[in-house]
Design a protein around this motif. Structure first.
Motif, PDB file in Angstrom:
ATOM      1  N   VAL A  98       0.835  -1.201   0.000  1.00 50.58           N
ATOM      2  CA  VAL A  98       0.000   0.000   0.000  1.00 50.58           C
ATOM      3  C   VAL A  98       0.873   1.255   0.000  1.00 50.58           C
ATOM      4  O   VAL A  98       0.612   2.217  -0.727  1.00 50.58           O
ATOM      5  CB  VAL A  98      -0.957  -0.001   1.207  1.00 50.58           C
ATOM      6  N   ILE A  99       1.921   1.251   0.825  1.00 52.91           N
ATOM      7  CA  ILE A  99       2.834   2.399   0.869  1.00 52.91           C
ATOM      8  C   ILE A  99       3.480   2.608  -0.502  1.00 52.91           C
ATOM      9  O   ILE A  99       3.553   3.727  -1.021  1.00 52.91           O
ATOM     10  CB  ILE A  99       3.912   2.194   1.953  1.00 52.91           C
ATOM     11  N   VAL A 141      16.078   2.000   7.130  1.00 54.36           N
ATOM     12  CA  VAL A 141      14.837   2.626   7.583  1.00 54.36           C
ATOM     13  C   VAL A 141      14.338   1.984   8.874  1.00 54.36           C
ATOM     14  O   VAL A 141      13.945   2.679   9.826  1.00 54.36           O
ATOM     15  CB  VAL A 141      13.747   2.539   6.493  1.00 54.36           C
ATOM     16  N   VAL A 142      14.355   0.657   8.952  1.00 55.44           N
ATOM     17  CA  VAL A 142      13.842  -0.014  10.146  1.00 55.44           C
ATOM     18  C   VAL A 142      14.759   0.233  11.340  1.00 55.44           C
ATOM     19  O   VAL A 142      14.305   0.273  12.491  1.00 55.44           O
ATOM     20  CB  VAL A 142      13.667  -1.529   9.892  1.00 55.44           C
ATOM     21  N   THR A 143      16.043   0.427  11.091  1.00 53.47           N
ATOM     22  CA  THR A 143      16.958   0.771  12.178  1.00 53.47           C
ATOM     23  C   THR A 143      16.624   2.145  12.741  1.00 53.47           C
ATOM     24  O   THR A 143      16.687   2.376  13.954  1.00 53.47           O
ATOM     25  CB  THR A 143      18.414   0.744  11.687  1.00 53.47           C
ATOM     26  N   ILE A 154       6.891  -0.803   7.025  1.00 50.08           N
ATOM     27  CA  ILE A 154       7.057   0.560   6.511  1.00 50.08           C
ATOM     28  C   ILE A 154       8.377   0.679   5.750  1.00 50.08           C
ATOM     29  O   ILE A 154       8.433   1.279   4.659  1.00 50.08           O
ATOM     30  CB  ILE A 154       7.011   1.577   7.668  1.00 50.08           C
ATOM     31  N   ALA A 155       9.421   0.107   6.314  1.00 50.86           N
ATOM     32  CA  ALA A 155      10.731   0.152   5.655  1.00 50.86           C
ATOM     33  C   ALA A 155      10.689  -0.549   4.308  1.00 50.86           C
ATOM     34  O   ALA A 155      11.242  -0.058   3.314  1.00 50.86           O
ATOM     35  CB  ALA A 155      11.782  -0.497   6.563  1.00 50.86           C
ATOM     36  N   THR A 156      10.030  -1.699   4.255  1.00 48.67           N
ATOM     37  CA  THR A 156       9.907  -2.436   2.994  1.00 48.67           C
ATOM     38  C   THR A 156       9.092  -1.642   1.985  1.00 48.67           C
ATOM     39  O   THR A 156       9.414  -1.605   0.789  1.00 48.67           O
ATOM     40  CB  THR A 156       9.250  -3.805   3.241  1.00 48.67           C
ATOM     41  N   GLY A 157       8.025  -0.990   2.461  1.00 47.45           N
ATOM     42  CA  GLY A 157       7.209  -0.174   1.579  1.00 47.45           C
ATOM     43  C   GLY A 157       7.991   0.978   0.972  1.00 47.45           C
ATOM     44  O   GLY A 157       7.872   1.268  -0.224  1.00 47.45           O
ATOM     45  N   ILE A 158       8.809   1.635   1.781  1.00 45.74           N
ATOM     46  CA  ILE A 158       9.633   2.744   1.285  1.00 45.74           C
ATOM     47  C   ILE A 158      10.603   2.250   0.211  1.00 45.74           C
ATOM     48  O   ILE A 158      10.863   2.936  -0.786  1.00 45.74           O
ATOM     49  CB  ILE A 158      10.384   3.413   2.449  1.00 45.74           C
ATOM     50  N   SER A 159      11.119   1.035   0.412  1.00 46.46           N
ATOM     51  CA  SER A 159      12.078   0.500  -0.556  1.00 46.46           C
ATOM     52  C   SER A 159      11.427   0.115  -1.885  1.00 46.46           C
ATOM     53  O   SER A 159      12.137  -0.111  -2.875  1.00 46.46           O
ATOM     54  CB  SER A 159      12.794  -0.727   0.034  1.00 46.46           C
ATOM     55  N   THR A 160      10.088   0.022  -1.930  1.00 49.07           N
ATOM     56  CA  THR A 160       9.403  -0.332  -3.178  1.00 49.07           C
ATOM     57  C   THR A 160       8.875   0.884  -3.935  1.00 49.07           C
ATOM     58  O   THR A 160       8.377   0.745  -5.048  1.00 49.07           O
ATOM     59  CB  THR A 160       8.213  -1.281  -2.896  1.00 49.07           C
ATOM     60  N   ILE A 161       8.968   2.064  -3.339  1.00 44.93           N
ATOM     61  CA  ILE A 161       8.396   3.271  -3.951  1.00 44.93           C
ATOM     62  C   ILE A 161       8.954   3.511  -5.351  1.00 44.93           C
ATOM     63  O   ILE A 161       8.205   3.830  -6.286  1.00 44.93           O
ATOM     64  CB  ILE A 161       8.668   4.495  -3.050  1.00 44.93           C
TER      65      ILE A 161
END
Length: 281
Positions: A98-99, A141-143, A154-161
């Motif tokens: 979704v992100i 991001v998760v760190t 959220i970190a995974t979502g940011i990496s797929t943007i």
């Protein structure tokens, strides 16, 4: 094969199903995903054991009719823990997708439609994201956010943007040059109307197969983060965490094989469905 045949009048339900070109492997993939989703929605219907409490006397038991995947070092039923872990894996991957779809799709939509300096700014942002390996970006991001499964999502979502942004931009540029869009401009349609009425619906069609594909990949990335300790701590039962715990008990290989096999089969099923969607569209 095109999905347009669904709208042809006079076709029986069986003929419509055949027109979708659903092969046995696609049907099996849908079945696997349906089971995993059912696990995530109502895990208590699939197991009568507790995912956090075990029987010490049954610890490290081999797979059997009573314990399908065996038991862990605390006597907990491993099948139950895998079933209850599906909720975390599925919901986290869904949040990540979704992100990626919302933010990446918006970036690609604005970049491809308006062009000019908007395209240049967003293109540089996407290039920065693509320059960093996806898993490394997720770890960074998760760190920064904290070691929890939702933060891993959220970190995974940011990496797929960046991936969604590139696909959306490409589709928007192609759609913007279409004859019906130019005709809408000539008829006095505003940019906002054309963007929402014509460009967005047509560009979004190519986003569905990518979203399904990224859903499977997000499951892998989140499992990898959980394996490294970036997810929820025990007694949670994230699939990556189960594999991480099992690696310390190599004499009892089912502790690794069971959650790893479920993860692999789920991701392969999602990838097969994604390929089917691409061919169907």
């Amino acid at each position: 094969m095109s999905l347009v045949s669904e709208n042809i009048p006079g076709l029986s339900p069986l003929e419509k199903l055949r027109s979708l070109n659903i092969t046995p492997t696609v049907a099996l993939s849908f079945l696997v995903i349906a089971i995993v989703i059912a696990w995530s929605l109502a895990p208590q219907l699939f197991s009568g054991h507790s995912p956090v409490s075990g029987v010490p006397a049954d610890k490290l038991s081999a797979p059997s009719l009573e314990h399908w995947f065996g038991t862990d070092h605390l006597g907990r039923d491993l099948y139950t823990r895998v079933v209850y872990g599906a909720a975390s894996s599925v919901s986290s991957a869904l949040v990540a997708v979704v992100i990626g779809v919302v933010i990446g799709g918006l970036i690609g939509l604005l970049s491809g439609f308006f062009g000019g300096w908007v395209d240049v700014v967003f293109a540089r942002f996407v290039d920065v994201l693509l320059a960093i390996p996806k898993f490394l970006l997720a770890v960074i991001v998760v760190t920064a956010l904290g070691f929890e499964t939702i933060n891993a999502a959220i970190a995974t979502g940011i990496s797929t943007i960046a991936f969604f942004a590139r696909v959306a931009r490409s589709e928007v540029i192609k759609t913007r040059r279409a004859t019906f869009v130019e005709a809408s401009f000539l008829l006095g349609g505003s940019r906002g109307f054309i963007l929402l009425r014509h460009v967005l619906p047509n560009a979004s069609r190519s986003m569905l197969p990518l979203a399904v594909l990224q859903f499977g990949e997000s499951i892998l990335v989140i499992a990898g983060l959980a394996f490294l300790g970036y997810g929820d701590p025990p007694p949670s039962s994230d699939w990556g965490l189960l594999i991480s715990i099992g690696k310390d008990y190599l004499k009892w290989p089912w502790l690794v094989y069971a959650p790893a096999l479920v993860t692999i089969v789920t991701v392969l099923s999602v990838n097969r469905i994604s390929r089917w969607l691409r061919k169907s569209h």
